[in-house]
Design a protein around this motif. Structure first.
Motif, PDB file in Angstrom:
ATOM      1  N   MET A  82       0.841  -1.204   0.000  1.00 26.46           N
ATOM      2  CA  MET A  82       0.000   0.000   0.000  1.00 26.46           C
ATOM      3  C   MET A  82       0.876   1.255   0.000  1.00 26.46           C
ATOM      4  N   ASN A  83       0.448   2.281  -0.760  1.00 27.56           N
ATOM      5  CA  ASN A  83       1.139   3.571  -0.732  1.00 27.56           C
ATOM      6  C   ASN A  83       0.238   4.607  -0.096  1.00 27.56           C
ATOM      7  N   ILE A  84       0.699   5.221   0.978  1.00 30.22           N
ATOM      8  CA  ILE A  84      -0.158   6.189   1.672  1.00 30.22           C
ATOM      9  C   ILE A  84       0.509   7.553   1.683  1.00 30.22           C
ATOM     10  N   PRO A  85      -0.133   8.546   1.050  1.00 29.03           N
ATOM     11  CA  PRO A  85       0.450   9.889   1.028  1.00 29.03           C
ATOM     12  C   PRO A  85       0.248  10.591   2.379  1.00 29.03           C
ATOM     13  N   LEU A  86       0.998  11.648   2.589  1.00 30.84           N
ATOM     14  CA  LEU A  86       0.835  12.440   3.810  1.00 30.84           C
ATOM     15  C   LEU A  86      -0.532  13.119   3.817  1.00 30.84           C
ATOM     16  N   MET A  87      -0.912  13.614   2.652  1.00 34.33           N
ATOM     17  CA  MET A  87      -2.245  14.211   2.494  1.00 34.33           C
ATOM     18  C   MET A  87      -2.653  14.044   1.041  1.00 34.33           C
ATOM     19  N   ASP A  88      -3.959  14.200   0.763  1.00 36.57           N
ATOM     20  CA  ASP A  88      -4.456  14.016  -0.593  1.00 36.57           C
ATOM     21  C   ASP A  88      -5.178  15.294  -1.011  1.00 36.57           C
ATOM     22  N   LEU A  89      -4.511  16.090  -1.852  1.00 36.42           N
ATOM     23  CA  LEU A  89      -5.068  17.410  -2.187  1.00 36.42           C
ATOM     24  C   LEU A  89      -6.070  17.357  -3.333  1.00 36.42           C
ATOM     25  N   VAL A  90      -6.303  16.172  -3.888  1.00 35.99           N
ATOM     26  CA  VAL A  90      -7.249  16.067  -5.002  1.00 35.99           C
ATOM     27  C   VAL A  90      -8.562  15.411  -4.559  1.00 35.99           C
ATOM     28  N   ALA A  91      -8.531  14.747  -3.405  1.00 35.64           N
ATOM     29  CA  ALA A  91      -9.716  14.000  -2.951  1.00 35.64           C
ATOM     30  C   ALA A  91     -10.948  14.900  -2.812  1.00 35.64           C
ATOM     31  N   GLN A  92     -10.743  16.108  -2.291  1.00 31.29           N
ATOM     32  CA  GLN A  92     -11.906  16.984  -2.079  1.00 31.29           C
ATOM     33  C   GLN A  92     -12.473  17.474  -3.406  1.00 31.29           C
ATOM     34  N   TYR A  93     -11.589  17.632  -4.388  1.00 32.22           N
ATOM     35  CA  TYR A  93     -12.097  17.998  -5.723  1.00 32.22           C
ATOM     36  C   TYR A  93     -12.977  16.881  -6.263  1.00 32.22           C
ATOM     37  N   ARG A  94     -12.504  15.642  -6.120  1.00 32.43           N
ATOM     38  CA  ARG A  94     -13.295  14.506  -6.619  1.00 32.43           C
ATOM     39  C   ARG A  94     -14.673  14.468  -5.957  1.00 32.43           C
ATOM     40  N   SER A  95     -14.721  14.752  -4.655  1.00 30.87           N
ATOM     41  CA  SER A  95     -16.011  14.630  -3.965  1.00 30.87           C
ATOM     42  C   SER A  95     -16.940  15.809  -4.273  1.00 30.87           C
ATOM     43  N   LEU A  96     -16.395  16.920  -4.755  1.00 35.89           N
ATOM     44  CA  LEU A  96     -17.243  18.094  -5.022  1.00 35.89           C
ATOM     45  C   LEU A  96     -17.121  18.558  -6.472  1.00 35.89           C
ATOM     46  N   GLN A  97     -16.750  17.647  -7.362  1.00 38.90           N
ATOM     47  CA  GLN A  97     -16.373  18.035  -8.723  1.00 38.90           C
ATOM     48  C   GLN A  97     -17.451  18.835  -9.448  1.00 38.90           C
ATOM     49  N   THR A  98     -18.703  18.401  -9.330  1.00 40.71           N
ATOM     50  CA  THR A  98     -19.775  19.092 -10.056  1.00 40.71           C
ATOM     51  C   THR A  98     -19.907  20.537  -9.594  1.00 40.71           C
ATOM     52  N   GLU A  99     -19.948  20.733  -8.258  1.00 43.65           N
ATOM     53  CA  GLU A  99     -20.076  22.094  -7.719  1.00 43.65           C
ATOM     54  C   GLU A  99     -18.876  22.956  -8.105  1.00 43.65           C
ATOM     55  N   ILE A 100     -17.682  22.389  -7.937  1.00 45.31           N
ATOM     56  CA  ILE A 100     -16.488  23.194  -8.188  1.00 45.31           C
ATOM     57  C   ILE A 100     -16.382  23.536  -9.672  1.00 45.31           C
TER      58      ILE A 100
END
Ligand SMILES: *Cc1c(COP(=O)(O)O)cnc(C)c1O
Length: 373
Positions: A1-19
């Protein structure tokens, strides 16, 4: 497994339509710098934090600089800052021509020690900048009491703690001004640089508004030397889409932190402290260990990211060499710089990912040279 320190794209994916639609709307309207979208965000952030005013700026660093300029802090003045923080807190003081005066931090919260603040106040002291570090509030009541008894301003550096609270009051809204950063990795982050000052002082708000646009209120009629430091509408549109979710994201961080705490305490790792007055929003999840470098290397070998914040306390940094502070002067900060390690923390992290980080840490500890602590 590869685990990043943080994921700066995840929130875009979850709100893509609104953004996407918010960004398209800004582009189609053709109003890119300040304008109605920035004004709307200013109102929404002020309402969220419970202040009467908010001013959108180009960065969190500028929020600190323009606040001090608006308070007429400059050459000959002293501003008290924690010696352990992101460099920009003290850099901003130097940028306005004033002198940052360093104070050590508390060993549990890593925030400025109010008792030591008292000892550094003199007739040149114009302001204190407590930093709510890593998502945990500084102990504000004693600092505010001390400052206001002496006519000194208190400016909260709230760059890392959007949505945190001191007792029941949101950080950033407790003192004379609160400085926010919307840098992408912060708890409320845009897709570029951005910042804001919140305050209940209409005159301060007015002066910062003037400073952010070249020191003029009326176009081409500058009153003072100012800055070009304005929040852009694309960032504001993205932040407006994200703001309604901040509590849920911070709650997710808190839930993950609890899960970390349970497992890591068993491993003998020192986990972040939450003071009785504080709501920790875990901007970063910092563990304290004397085997930091070994743990970081072992985690990396197992695919787990980690990072050192901050490798040097401010008094040992080159730009402040002229202060003449030696190593040993601020022991708590120096120990924190040597022992703290950030491990993965972001609202979208799954329990599986977190459990893998814990298992990897366990593996790392077992293999630490001469270590069973
Ligand atoms: C990020 C940060 C700043 C500066 O914010 P920018 O938007 O990057 O200029 C200031 N202080 C602290 C504690 C920070 O973490």
């Amino acid at each position: 497994m590869n685990i990043p320190l943080m994921d700066l794209v995840a929130q875009y994916r979850s709100l893509q339509t609104e953004i996407d639609s918010a960004v398209r709307e800004v582009i189609e309207k053709g109003s890119f710098v300040l304008g109605p979208t920035v004004t709307a965000l200013e109102h929404e952030v002020a309402a969220y934090l419970g202040t009467s005013h908010a001013v959108g700026l180009a960065s969190g660093t500028d929020a600190l600089v323009l606040t001090m300029r608006a308070m007429d802090i400059g050459p000959g003045d002293e501003v008290i800052v924690p010696v352990y923080t992101f460099y920009a807190t003290a850099e901003a003081v130097a940028m306005v021509g004033a002198t940052p005066v360093f104070v050590d931090v508390q060993p549990d919260t890593y925030c400025i020690d109010p008792i030591q603040v008292a000892g550094r106040i003199n007739k040149h002291t114009k302001a204190i900048i407590p930093v709510h570090l890593y998502g945990h509030p500084a102990d504000m009541d004693p600092i505010i009491q001390l400052a206001h008894a002496k006519g000194i301003k208190v400016i909260e550096d709230n760059a890392q703690s959007f949505g945190s609270a001191y007792n029941d009051t949101k950080t950033g809204s407790l003192a004379d001004a609160g400085c926010i950063s919307f840098f992408p990795s912060k708890n409320l982050g845009g897709f570029g640089d951005g910042g804001m000052v919140v305050t209940n002082d209409p005159e301060l708000d007015d002066r910062i508004r003037m400073l952010r646009s070249h020191g003029w209120k009326k176009k081409y009629c500058p009153e003072v030397i100012g800055y070009n430091s304005r929040l852009d509408a694309l960032q504001a549109a993205i932040l407006r889409a994200k703001l309604p979710h901040i509590d849920q994201w911070n709650d997710a961080r808190r839930e993950l932190a609890q899960r970390y705490n349970q497992s890591l305490l068993e491993l003998g790792i020192v986990v972040p402290h939450e003071a009785p007055y504080g709501r920790h929003v875990y901007h970063l999840f910092m563990i304290q260990t004397p085997h930091r470098d070994h743990l970081a290397t072992s985690l990396k070998d197992q695919g787990v990211a980690s990072a050192v914040y901050y490798p040097q306390p401010l008094h040992l940094m080159k730009p402040f060499a002229s202060h003449g502070h030696k190593s040993g002067k601020f022991p708590v900060a120096e120990k924190a710089s040597g022992n703290l390690l950030a491990i993965p923390m972001f609202p979208e992290m799954s329990h599986d990912q977190l459990d893998y980080v814990v298992a990897s840490l366990k593996q790392a500890i077992v293999s630490a040279p001469g270590a069973n602590s």
